[in-house]
Design a protein around this motif. Sequence first.
Motif, PDB file in Angstrom:
ATOM      1  N   ILE A 384     129.102 -58.339  -3.391  1.00 31.86           N
ATOM      2  CA  ILE A 384     128.067 -57.765  -3.617  1.00 31.86           C
ATOM      3  C   ILE A 384     127.032 -58.683  -3.356  1.00 31.86           C
ATOM      4  CG2 ILE A 384     125.695 -57.291  -5.505  1.00 31.86           C
ATOM      5  CD1 ILE A 384     128.482 -55.731  -6.641  1.00 31.86           C
ATOM      6  N   LEU A 385     127.380 -60.125  -3.471  1.00 32.23           N
ATOM      7  CA  LEU A 385     126.334 -61.412  -3.144  1.00 32.23           C
ATOM      8  C   LEU A 385     126.477 -62.027  -1.671  1.00 32.23           C
ATOM      9  CD1 LEU A 385     127.099 -63.286  -6.155  1.00 32.23           C
ATOM     10  CD2 LEU A 385     125.391 -61.845  -5.610  1.00 32.23           C
ATOM     11  N   ALA A 386     127.945 -61.152  -0.642  1.00 32.51           N
ATOM     12  CA  ALA A 386     127.851 -61.224   0.097  1.00 32.51           C
ATOM     13  C   ALA A 386     127.169 -61.684   1.516  1.00 32.51           C
ATOM     14  CB  ALA A 386     129.435 -61.431   1.032  1.00 32.51           C
ATOM     15  N   PRO A 387     126.761 -59.718   1.592  1.00 38.84           N
ATOM     16  CA  PRO A 387     125.361 -59.425   2.677  1.00 38.84           C
ATOM     17  C   PRO A 387     124.206 -60.074   1.929  1.00 38.84           C
ATOM     18  CG  PRO A 387     126.678 -57.577   1.020  1.00 38.84           C
ATOM     19  CD  PRO A 387     127.249 -58.933   0.604  1.00 38.84           C
ATOM     20  N   LEU A 388     124.156 -60.575   1.113  1.00 39.34           N
ATOM     21  CA  LEU A 388     122.756 -60.809   0.589  1.00 39.34           C
ATOM     22  C   LEU A 388     122.581 -62.283   1.029  1.00 39.34           C
ATOM     23  CD1 LEU A 388     122.207 -60.103  -3.596  1.00 39.34           C
ATOM     24  CD2 LEU A 388     121.281 -58.879  -1.322  1.00 39.34           C
ATOM     25  N   ILE A 408     129.348 -67.535   6.011  1.00 38.80           N
ATOM     26  CA  ILE A 408     128.909 -67.927   4.573  1.00 38.80           C
ATOM     27  C   ILE A 408     128.984 -66.980   3.411  1.00 38.80           C
ATOM     28  CG2 ILE A 408     126.444 -67.167   4.611  1.00 38.80           C
ATOM     29  CD1 ILE A 408     125.720 -69.594   2.359  1.00 38.80           C
ATOM     30  N   GLY A 409     128.978 -65.664   3.885  1.00 41.93           N
ATOM     31  CA  GLY A 409     129.226 -64.343   3.607  1.00 41.93           C
ATOM     32  C   GLY A 409     130.479 -64.473   3.394  1.00 41.93           C
ATOM     33  N   ALA A 410     131.857 -64.204   4.188  1.00 45.58           N
ATOM     34  CA  ALA A 410     133.183 -64.777   4.025  1.00 45.58           C
ATOM     35  C   ALA A 410     133.556 -66.216   3.088  1.00 45.58           C
ATOM     36  CB  ALA A 410     134.033 -64.981   5.298  1.00 45.58           C
ATOM     37  N   ALA A 411     132.557 -66.851   3.537  1.00 49.89           N
ATOM     38  CA  ALA A 411     133.577 -67.452   2.190  1.00 49.89           C
ATOM     39  C   ALA A 411     133.078 -67.727   1.008  1.00 49.89           C
ATOM     40  CB  ALA A 411     132.589 -69.343   2.474  1.00 49.89           C
ATOM     41  N   MET A 412     131.670 -66.740   1.023  1.00 47.99           N
ATOM     42  CA  MET A 412     131.629 -66.560  -0.329  1.00 47.99           C
ATOM     43  C   MET A 412     132.160 -65.787  -1.424  1.00 47.99           C
ATOM     44  SD  MET A 412     128.496 -66.960  -2.927  1.00 47.99           S
ATOM     45  CE  MET A 412     127.331 -66.745  -1.845  1.00 47.99           C
ATOM     46  N   VAL A 413     133.232 -64.494  -0.886  1.00 50.77           N
ATOM     47  CA  VAL A 413     133.569 -63.687  -1.272  1.00 50.77           C
ATOM     48  C   VAL A 413     135.048 -63.866  -1.108  1.00 50.77           C
ATOM     49  CG1 VAL A 413     135.541 -61.668  -0.649  1.00 50.77           C
ATOM     50  CG2 VAL A 413     132.568 -61.979   0.102  1.00 50.77           C
ATOM     51  N   LEU A 414     135.910 -65.539  -0.762  1.00 54.96           N
ATOM     52  CA  LEU A 414     136.997 -65.390  -1.082  1.00 54.96           C
ATOM     53  C   LEU A 414     136.912 -67.127  -1.922  1.00 54.96           C
ATOM     54  CD1 LEU A 414     138.149 -66.704   2.549  1.00 54.96           C
ATOM     55  CD2 LEU A 414     138.913 -64.944   1.246  1.00 54.96           C
ATOM     56  N   ASN A 415     135.887 -67.582  -1.999  1.00 58.08           N
ATOM     57  CA  ASN A 415     135.600 -68.926  -3.566  1.00 58.08           C
ATOM     58  C   ASN A 415     135.596 -67.543  -4.768  1.00 58.08           C
ATOM     59  OD1 ASN A 415     135.598 -71.252  -3.585  1.00 58.08           O
ATOM     60  ND2 ASN A 415     133.817 -71.244  -3.886  1.00 58.08           N
ATOM     61  N   LEU A 416     135.165 -66.603  -5.082  1.00 56.08           N
ATOM     62  CA  LEU A 416     134.389 -65.996  -6.256  1.00 56.08           C
ATOM     63  C   LEU A 416     136.363 -65.537  -6.140  1.00 56.08           C
ATOM     64  CD1 LEU A 416     131.500 -63.705  -5.370  1.00 56.08           C
ATOM     65  CD2 LEU A 416     131.705 -66.373  -7.536  1.00 56.08           C
ATOM     66  N   VAL A 417     137.335 -65.289  -5.670  1.00 55.52           N
ATOM     67  CA  VAL A 417     138.430 -64.651  -5.862  1.00 55.52           C
ATOM     68  C   VAL A 417     139.249 -66.071  -5.973  1.00 55.52           C
ATOM     69  CG1 VAL A 417     141.191 -64.201  -4.633  1.00 55.52           C
ATOM     70  CG2 VAL A 417     138.884 -63.168  -3.732  1.00 55.52           C
TER      71      VAL A 417
END
Length: 466
Positions: A384-388, A408-417
């Motif tokens: 949800i946050l990555a595209p934003l 930064i979108g991909a990094a956001m997803v991975l770090n939230l995992v």
Amino acid sequence: MTSTVARPDAEDHVALDEDYVLTAAFVEKVVDAADAADGMGLRGLLEDLHPADVADLMGFLTAEHRGVVVLWLPPELLAETLPELDDGIREEVLERVPHGTLAEALQELDSDDAAAVVEDLEDDQRERVLAAMPETDRAAIESSLGYAEDSAGRLMQREVMAAPQFWTVGDTIDHVRLQGDDLPELFFDVYVVDPLNRPVGGIPVSGLLRAAREARLTDIMEPINEIAVDQDQEEVAYIFEKYHLISAPVIDAAGRLVGQVTVDDIVNIIQEENREDILRLAGVRDEDRGSSVVEIVQGRVPWLAINLFTAVIGASVIGWFEGTIQQIVALAILMPIVSAIGGNAGTQALTVTVRALATRELNSSNAMRTFLRELVVGVANGLILAPLIGLATALWFRDENWRIGLVIGAAMVLNLVVAATVGVLTPVTLSKLKFDPAVSSAVFVTATTDFFGFLIFLGLATIVLL
């Protein structure tokens, strides 16, 4: 027990506002009376206050004013106020109360509250106070202090209403009326005991009053939840909360009735444990209005030092990608976003997990299901946050390299995992190892999300952008 509360509509003075908070005007009157050494004026101001309000008042006063006020409290009001005080303030107040006055006040309390107050006394003062008390009261307090600090034995009150198996309802009611002064000031259940004083059942007072006088206690009694005298107070609180108890009998190793725990004590324990867990999650030890600056600093500095060490570890990752940052300066602006969001997400998962462990909603039977659920939540939040953030970054740095948004979108997803993983596994692992999960989990989770947040973002940037 003092129960009259000075309400805002009182004509002589306003003690509490509509939110049951002491008014500034009332506190000022107390201060003025203390400055003038007007003892009778102080007594007139305080005698109608509830003990809990007197305890609040003590927190608003300076140590000097507290020393004056406490000397003018009637023994009964002083007794009921002492258990309500913050620990630091109570210790200070106890130093100023003459041992004879304190001994008289403690006789007004149930044994559990009296023991809690005596526990805070210095050894020499404790000896003088106990020596000034009647032998029965002294023995009850000394017996309570003989149990472990966080055990049911320390928590219980020794005063209890028990009745033998062969009694009828009428026998019990007559006994209560005749022995009223020797019974607990407040009790909710009558415990039925066998000839060896072992509880075999319980009868709520309401049930006793509804039954016919000729009814046998064994015919109307109900099953009871017994508490072992050495049981931890957290375990006792869990039993009360799970089974919606108002009171429960406490038994010794031989199964004999030695006291009872009541719900008012359990409410205090639950509040105390919750407050302790919240403070530990923030790396702060218990502080109250009586804590000095030195005590507060001593409690906070060690955790700040640990945070400083973990921050250095996270910052060292940035040094590994110094060349990448020099070539793409925008990365220096964006990388705190990834670590900050990861830290917040990790704290969310951590808080939910620690609460579930504390309330025993999480155990080995559902640990994997809980972990997978948080993992899915982490992925969903990231998607949800990555595209934003990706779109905003691409628009912001479109003149430099639009692919920064993808990174930064991909990094956001991975770090939230990562955040979801450490947020659940850290407290669960600490709990399995018999460590308090609320103590060190937050530091570890934050350090991990910072480390991997920088590593993932800068690593992807190096691979994709260079």
